[in-house]
Design an enzyme around this catalytic site. Structure first.
Site, PDB file in Angstrom:
ATOM      1  N   GLN A  72       0.827  -1.220   0.000  1.00 47.55           N
ATOM      2  CA  GLN A  72       0.000   0.000   0.000  1.00 47.55           C
ATOM      3  C   GLN A  72       0.856   1.261   0.000  1.00 47.55           C
ATOM      4  O   GLN A  72       0.438   2.303   0.516  1.00 47.55           O
ATOM      5  CB  GLN A  72      -0.945  -0.015   1.202  1.00 47.55           C
ATOM      6  N   SER A  73       2.028   1.211  -0.592  1.00 49.35           N
ATOM      7  CA  SER A  73       2.928   2.362  -0.601  1.00 49.35           C
ATOM      8  C   SER A  73       2.308   3.583  -1.294  1.00 49.35           C
ATOM      9  O   SER A  73       1.909   3.513  -2.454  1.00 49.35           O
ATOM     10  CB  SER A  73       4.225   1.976  -1.321  1.00 49.35           C
ATOM     11  N   ASN A  74       2.277   4.686  -0.571  1.00 53.60           N
ATOM     12  CA  ASN A  74       1.831   5.955  -1.172  1.00 53.60           C
ATOM     13  C   ASN A  74       2.886   6.502  -2.110  1.00 53.60           C
ATOM     14  O   ASN A  74       2.576   7.134  -3.122  1.00 53.60           O
ATOM     15  CB  ASN A  74       1.569   6.984  -0.073  1.00 53.60           C
ATOM     16  N   CYS A  76       4.907   4.727  -3.969  1.00 50.64           N
ATOM     17  CA  CYS A  76       4.828   4.005  -5.242  1.00 50.64           C
ATOM     18  C   CYS A  76       3.642   4.504  -6.068  1.00 50.64           C
ATOM     19  O   CYS A  76       3.763   4.676  -7.284  1.00 50.64           O
ATOM     20  CB  CYS A  76       4.724   2.502  -4.993  1.00 50.64           C
TER      21      CYS A  76
END
Ligand SMILES: *Cc1c(COP(=O)(O)O)cnc(C)c1O
Length: 327
Positions: A72-74, A76
């Site tokens: 859930q990387s913001n 990325c």
């Protein structure tokens, strides 16, 4: 500001008072800096960093952005959106198990056309190198952006952001700046900006996933590198960096009672959304420290909102975020 930069963020982001939340806490004057509104695909702090990183990437002839993060990387998600916007390829190395159905940030990564390579958390470094080498051999001119875009180039954006805040606040400077801190670039930039401008207040990072001692080292090191890159006559030591690590809860990405209370309180008093991973934890720290009396009556506290709200819609958090059953 002497570093190359490509401007696409919506700046300056607003600073807003939080009167109802302040009243709920009693005594402190709370404000929020809306870096959840930086404009690129739901915004967030990585958008600022990427203005400087993209300039460097394009100057190096990049045609594919390669970066790394959690599912859930913001960071990325914002990188994937940026790549689409500038006609670049994007390869994301994500740690964890590929879910059956994509949701939240990961859903958006797919909409932007980013390629995803999954790996185990402990293999992240090796998987990133493998993805980069493969793209290079395929002639795609990859450009590596580190975790959280937290290098000297990315952190420089937050030196500029500190100046932006100074200009907005004029003579009403906050006594405290509180933010979520993880890979350290945001805090490094803000702390460097604060030192450079001889800011009288304090910049307090609420650690999301690291022991205070380690994060202080990371931030100070990054701040020194950034000062070197920008030619600034400031050198921060770890003891100059303010970090609180009492709110690590169940570890990275684990949504607990403290985070839930923070999300609900911000939402119900101000109609303001936090994200479940970073800003909920930082806000839990802010609430806890306010209740413990860290901030003096009459002091003003600027909560620097770093974004992340698409993770509210991640499958993993849907159960945790359900409103309480009516009694
Ligand atoms: C990445 C991120 C942070 C942490 O910023 P760092 O510069 O990595 O310390 C905080 N909040 C959100 C929403 C983020 O995505």
């Amino acid at each position: 500001m002497n570093l190359p930069r490509i401007r696409f963020a919506h700046l300056p982001t607003p600073i807003e008072p939080l009167p109802r939340l302040s009243a709920a806490l009693g005594g402190v004057r709370l404000l929020v800096k809306r870096d959840d509104q930086t404009g690129l695909a739901f915004g967030g702090n990585k958008t600022r960093k990427l203005e400087f990183v993209l300039a460097e990437a394009l100057a190096n002839g990049a045609r594919t952005l390669v970066t790394v993060g959690a599912a859930q990387s913001n960071h990325c998600r914002q990188t994937a959106a940026l790549a689409a916007r500038y006609g670049l390829g994007c390869i994301l190395v994500l740690s964890g198990e590929p879910p059956v159905e994509r949701s939240g940030n990961l859903l958006l990564d797919g909409l932007f056309g980013a390629e995803v390579a999954w790996c185990r958390p402990e293999e992240r470094g090796a998987a990133l190198k493998a993805a980069f080498d493969r793209a290079w051999e395929e002639g795609r001119r990859p450009y590596l952006i580190p975790l959280g875009a937290s290098n000297a180039t990315g952190a420089a954006a937050y030196v500029a952001a500190f100046d932006e805040m100074l200009e907005q606040m004029g003579s009403h400077l906050p006594d405290w700046i509180v933010l979520a801190s993880s890979s350290g670039g945001t805090q490094a930039g803000l702390a460097l900006g604060a030192a450079l401008r001889k800011f009288n207040g304090r910049v307090l990072g609420i650690s999301v996933d690291h022991a205070a001692h380690d994060l202080q080292e990371t931030v100070a090191h990054l701040a020194r590198e950034t000062a070197g890159r920008m030619d600034l006559p400031v050198a921060l030591r770890p003891e100059d960096v303010l970090v609180n690590d009492e709110y690590l809860g169940g570890g990275y990405g684990v949504f607990g009672e403290a985070e839930r209370e923070a999300v609900q309180l911000f939402a119900r008093t101000e109609g303001l959304l936090l994200d479940p991973v970073y800003t909920a934890r930082a806000a839990a720290g802010l609430l806890g420290l306010a209740r413990a009396g860290l901030f003096q009556a009459g002091e003003s506290v600027l909560f620097w909102h770093t974004g992340g709200t698409p993770a509210l819609f991640a499958e993993a958090y849907q159960r945790d975020l359900q409103p309480p059953e009516p009694a």
